[in-house]
Design an enzyme around this catalytic site. Structure first.
Site, PDB file in Angstrom:
ATOM      1  N   HIS A 164       1.046  -1.181  -0.185  1.00  0.00           N
ATOM      2  CA  HIS A 164      -0.109  -0.064  -0.035  1.00  0.00           C
ATOM      3  C   HIS A 164       0.941   1.288  -0.271  1.00  0.00           C
ATOM      4  CE1 HIS A 164      -3.013  -2.830   0.922  1.00  0.00           C
ATOM      5  NE2 HIS A 164      -2.373  -3.409   1.742  1.00  0.00           N
ATOM      6  N   LYS A 165       2.162   1.103  -0.117  1.00  0.00           N
ATOM      7  CA  LYS A 165       3.056   2.293   0.242  1.00  0.00           C
ATOM      8  C   LYS A 165       3.306   2.998  -1.218  1.00  0.00           C
ATOM      9  CE  LYS A 165       2.782   2.288   4.599  1.00  0.00           C
ATOM     10  NZ  LYS A 165       2.508   1.115   5.376  1.00  0.00           N
TER      11      LYS A 165
END
Ligand SMILES: *Cc1c(COP(=O)(O)O)cnc(C)c1O
Length: 428
Positions: free
Chosen positions: A204-205
């Site tokens: 998700h980064k």
């Protein structure tokens, strides 16, 4: 006046916003090369060259060192592992306290418990949403060993004040930069102020290799101790003739060559991905500034916000409806958004009940820790206010979205602002 999607009208946006990652030839070529080599991990838990990992792991670490102009980079298989290794390497252990923000992903604080130490929560600022330096000093006791600063949502915490306090009380500083790779504070990269900075490459980064991370430091002995925690240090410390073996309880936090080659390719795109986020966020700020009751993200002088998410602080009274109803209405219009972020970490059961290792309350109840730590509701009122009422998050400023996608967000706001009285009448 368009009818709100919330009440059966057409959505302002029908196409889904994406939250997936994008890979190109660089990642594909890297993976093919790793598979061809027949070596998926170069690590061996023995003193010698292979203790430090394989070719891609080292190439990634070199790239990270160059980017941050820092002496050491220690790749790990998650930022959680990196935080654990950094805290362990700093010599933190049973009975010690570490000051940390309660408004973060849980691992920012759990990593402290992993070393049997005690998280002490300092409240946040209502503008940056990061730890408030003014709240830190009051919490310092003779047990305090470190401060963990989290650069939340991509915006830097006030590192100058934090470092000043750390110096005054001889504390270590660890920066959790999971959401802020490439962010600047006073013209300098976050992660390079404290004793160690930790980044995440999880799915998700901003950049991702699935699961992974890296810790950076200018301190050679800290780097070595992190490497030992990463790779079964207990089995190598004797052959390396190490004197300080405290906390050298090794884990397997090693990154594989596959992840490293993907992270390497992704890392080279970091600046362009950040530029993309910043451009969209600034556009959104310009367009949203006409709506009353919204405090939009600010960019401090010399700071670079990298907009991991786009935070808006709102004043319910001025808008005339609650945050939760605004969020509900936006979601109905097809705009991904969240009411607040996570709940304050101290509200999680392990803190509320003070139960972590075993059933007897270690490390909160322990021969090395006689104090009663307070994790009750109310200890961090600003964080609680953001959680309950004031903050909303838009995870839309990211590749491959464009200004046109931002226009849809703005259109949804406009529709809702034209219908505030309807929402009030129907829902409040
Ligand atoms: C994602 C995140 C982490 C944990 O990262 P992992 O790589 O998933 O372990 C830690 N802190 C913050 C602020 C994060 O956003």
């Amino acid at each position: 006046m368009d009818k709100l999607a919330l009440f059966g009208g057409e959505k302002a946006r029908t196409k889904a916003f994406t939250n997936r990652a994008f890979f190109g030839n660089e990642e594909r070529k890297g993976i093919a090369a790793v598979l061809k080599s027949g070596i998926l991990s170069g690590f061996v838990a023995r003193a010698g060259d292979n203790f430090y990992g394989g070719k891609y792991v080292r190439e990634l670490e070199n790239q990270v060192k160059k980017y941050f102009d820092i002496k050491y980079a220690v790749s790990v298989n998650s930022a959680t592992a990196g935080l654990h290794a950094a805290i362990g390497a700093c010599g933190i252990g049973p009975g010690d306290e570490v000051i940390v923000t309660p408004y973060s992903m849980s691992a920012s604080a759990t990593a402290i418990i992993m070393m049997n130490a005690i998280p002490v929560f300092a409240d946040i600022e209502d503008k940056s949403f990061c730890i408030d330096p003014k709240k830190i000093e009051k919490l310092i006791s003779r047990r305090t060993k470190a401060i963990i600063a989290v650069h939340l949502f991509g915006y830097p915490a006030k590192m100058r004040s934090i470092m000043k306090i750390a110096k005054k009380y001889d504390l270590k500083v660890i920066e959790d930069c999971a959401q802020a790779p490439g962010a600047l504070y006073k013209g300098k990269y976050v992660g390079t102020f404290g004793d160690a900075g930790v980044f995440s490459f999880n799915q998700h980064k901003t950049i991702t290799c699935g699961e992974g991370g890296v810790a950076i430091t200018n301190n050679g002995s800290l780097a070595l101790r992190m490497q030992l925690i990463r790779n079964h240090g207990e089995a190598v410390c004797e052959s390396m003739a190490l004197e300080d073996i405290d906390n050298i309880v090794g884990f397997n936090y090693r990154m594989t060559e596959l992840e490293a080659c993907v992270a390497l390719a992704q890392f080279k795109k970091l600046d362009s991905l950040n530029r993309h986020r910043i451009a969209l966020a600034r556009y959104l700020t310009k367009k949203l500034s006409v709506f009353k009751g919204l405090a939009l993200p600010q960019e401090g002088k010399g700071s670079r916000h990298v907009y991991f998410v786009y935070p808006i602080r709102l004043t319910e009274k001025r808008i005339g409806i609650t945050r939760d109803n605004l969020v509900r209405a936006l979601q109905a219009e097809g705009i991904p958004c969240g009411a607040g972020y996570v709940r304050p970490i101290y509200m999680e059961p392990i803190y509320r009940n003070k139960i972590a290792y075993g059933k007897r309350g270690c490390p909160f109840t322990c021969v090395f820790y006689k104090k009663r730590i307070d994790y009750s509701k109310g200890i961090c009122p600003v964080t609680e206010l953001m959680h309950e009422r004031d903050l909303m998050l838009l995870p839309v400023c990211r590749y491959p979205h464009t200004r046109k996608d931002m226009d849809d967000v703005v259109r949804a706001f406009k529709k809702i602002y034209n219908n505030l009285s309807v929402i009030r009448k129907e829902l409040e």
